[in-house]
Design a protein around this motif. Sequence first.
Motif, mmCIF file in Angstrom:
data_model
loop_
_atom_site.group_PDB
_atom_site.id
_atom_site.type_symbol
_atom_site.label_atom_id
_atom_site.label_comp_id
_atom_site.label_asym_id
_atom_site.label_seq_id
_atom_site.Cartn_x
_atom_site.Cartn_y
_atom_site.Cartn_z
ATOM 1 N N GLU A 51 -8.533 13.984 7.524
ATOM 2 C CA GLU A 51 -8.052 13.159 8.628
ATOM 3 C C GLU A 51 -7.485 11.856 8.080
ATOM 4 N N PRO A 52 -6.411 11.332 8.689
ATOM 5 C CA PRO A 52 -5.825 10.077 8.207
ATOM 6 C C PRO A 52 -6.824 8.926 8.299
ATOM 7 N N VAL A 53 -6.644 7.945 7.411
ATOM 8 C CA VAL A 53 -7.506 6.765 7.372
ATOM 9 C C VAL A 53 -6.622 5.517 7.472
ATOM 10 N N ASP A 54 -6.939 4.660 8.418
ATOM 11 C CA ASP A 54 -6.205 3.407 8.591
ATOM 12 C C ASP A 54 -6.744 2.368 7.600
ATOM 13 N N LEU A 55 -5.871 1.890 6.711
ATOM 14 C CA LEU A 55 -6.271 0.926 5.691
ATOM 15 C C LEU A 55 -5.889 -0.508 6.060
ATOM 16 N N ILE A 76 -1.412 3.767 6.339
ATOM 17 C CA ILE A 76 -2.227 4.938 6.696
ATOM 18 C C ILE A 76 -2.350 5.872 5.503
ATOM 19 N N LEU A 77 -3.572 6.101 5.087
ATOM 20 C CA LEU A 77 -3.831 7.094 4.049
ATOM 21 C C LEU A 77 -3.720 8.478 4.688
ATOM 22 N N THR A 78 -2.712 9.229 4.298
ATOM 23 C CA THR A 78 -2.455 10.524 4.942
ATOM 24 C C THR A 78 -2.967 11.699 4.118
ATOM 25 N N GLU A 79 -3.001 11.544 2.805
ATOM 26 C CA GLU A 79 -3.462 12.620 1.931
ATOM 27 C C GLU A 79 -4.265 12.036 0.781
ATOM 28 N N ALA A 80 -5.295 12.755 0.375
ATOM 29 C CA ALA A 80 -6.064 12.354 -0.807
ATOM 30 C C ALA A 80 -6.856 13.544 -1.324
ATOM 31 N N GLU A 81 -6.917 13.667 -2.618
ATOM 32 C CA GLU A 81 -7.718 14.727 -3.250
ATOM 33 C C GLU A 81 -8.258 14.201 -4.574
ATOM 34 N N VAL A 82 -9.542 14.420 -4.793
ATOM 35 C CA VAL A 82 -10.204 14.012 -6.030
ATOM 36 C C VAL A 82 -10.903 15.225 -6.627
ATOM 37 N N THR A 83 -10.701 15.446 -7.928
ATOM 38 C CA THR A 83 -11.293 16.590 -8.620
ATOM 39 C C THR A 83 -12.143 16.107 -9.788
ATOM 40 N N VAL A 84 -13.350 16.668 -9.892
ATOM 41 C CA VAL A 84 -14.306 16.292 -10.941
ATOM 42 C C VAL A 84 -14.611 17.512 -11.803
ATOM 43 N N GLN A 85 -14.593 17.332 -13.121
ATOM 44 C CA GLN A 85 -14.943 18.403 -14.048
ATOM 45 C C GLN A 85 -16.467 18.461 -14.172
ATOM 46 N N LEU A 138 0.813 -1.216 0.000
ATOM 47 C CA LEU A 138 0.000 0.000 0.000
ATOM 48 C C LEU A 138 0.851 1.272 0.000
ATOM 49 N N GLY A 139 1.954 1.247 0.702
ATOM 50 C CA GLY A 139 2.736 2.460 0.910
ATOM 51 C C GLY A 139 3.220 3.101 -0.375
ATOM 52 N N GLY A 140 3.104 4.443 -0.439
ATOM 53 C CA GLY A 140 3.607 5.176 -1.593
ATOM 54 C C GLY A 140 2.634 6.213 -2.101
ATOM 55 N N ALA A 141 2.977 6.784 -3.255
ATOM 56 C CA ALA A 141 2.130 7.799 -3.897
ATOM 57 C C ALA A 141 1.288 7.135 -4.971
ATOM 58 N N TRP A 142 0.018 7.512 -5.014
ATOM 59 C CA TRP A 142 -0.939 6.935 -5.947
ATOM 60 C C TRP A 142 -1.580 8.038 -6.778
ATOM 61 N N ILE A 143 -2.056 7.663 -7.971
ATOM 62 C CA ILE A 143 -2.724 8.616 -8.844
ATOM 63 C C ILE A 143 -3.982 7.990 -9.422
ATOM 64 N N GLY A 166 -13.099 -4.417 1.301
ATOM 65 C CA GLY A 166 -13.032 -3.872 2.647
ATOM 66 C C GLY A 166 -13.757 -2.545 2.707
ATOM 67 N N SER A 167 -13.912 -2.003 3.913
ATOM 68 C CA SER A 167 -14.621 -0.734 4.072
ATOM 69 C C SER A 167 -13.942 0.118 5.126
ATOM 70 N N VAL A 168 -13.818 1.410 4.849
ATOM 71 C CA VAL A 168 -13.246 2.362 5.798
ATOM 72 C C VAL A 168 -14.126 3.611 5.808
ATOM 73 N N THR A 169 -13.890 4.475 6.778
ATOM 74 C CA THR A 169 -14.615 5.740 6.866
ATOM 75 C C THR A 169 -13.636 6.886 6.672
ATOM 76 N N ALA A 170 -13.969 7.806 5.786
ATOM 77 C CA ALA A 170 -13.090 8.932 5.476
ATOM 78 C C ALA A 170 -13.768 10.247 5.842
ATOM 79 N N THR A 171 -12.985 11.158 6.393
ATOM 80 C CA THR A 171 -13.456 12.501 6.738
ATOM 81 C C THR A 171 -12.745 13.508 5.839
ATOM 82 N N GLY A 172 -13.498 14.430 5.287
ATOM 83 C CA GLY A 172 -12.868 15.389 4.392
ATOM 84 C C GLY A 172 -13.725 16.608 4.149
ATOM 85 N N THR A 173 -13.301 17.395 3.173
ATOM 86 C CA THR A 173 -14.027 18.599 2.767
ATOM 87 C C THR A 173 -14.505 18.426 1.335
#
Length: 228
Positions: A144-148, A101-110, A52-57, A158-165
Amino acid sequence: MRKVGWSIAAIVVVALLGFFVAPWAYGTFIAEDDAPAASVDTSGAQAATIDLGGAWIVTAGSAPNRTAAGYTVHEILRGADVTVVGSTDRVSGTATIDGQILTEAEVTVQVADVTTDNSQRDGQFRDRVMDSTTHPTATFVLTEPVDLASVPADGTLGSVTATGTLTLRGTDRPVIVDVDVLRTGDVLVASGSIPATWADWGVEPPNLGFVAVDDTGSVDFLVTLEKS
């Protein structure tokens, strides 16, 4: 007097036709679009082949888990509830995982590319509802970080809960979303549905009189990620 009578009768007939035919035409040619929002499909999934560890796109993905995002709303047509799903594959994003641990994530939609099965509905959404010229994108940013660690590596879901803006139409709101996550081969697939009361984001659902859009709905996403 006879001409006046005929004129009044013609006006009444046109009004009645508008009253009955417009809703019928809308229901027949526009309202039918009840495909469900995309969700993770585990058919053909295999065990994870990378850590899991690393940068993803975010990538386009492949069938049956093609990347897409959009919305689900309910239109009320003379008391009948019709589900409408709009989506686009114009989605980009990144994620960073430290260990498990998922520490950062951003998704953009056109936003302007979100479509249903009808261009008239899409024009309302793009221009009047979302004002995509001024606000061309919608975004989700993890806050907030997410434990994967609980996500299986054997190709099961699997299922996790994510908090974001969540940002819609230029307005930011905090959200919490349950996310289904699949590790399969060398990719991650994640999907979720964020309940939304549109007024919280300054979005006014259209109301055409004979048809109205419910003031609640959801923002939906399915994203496939590969290591960058």
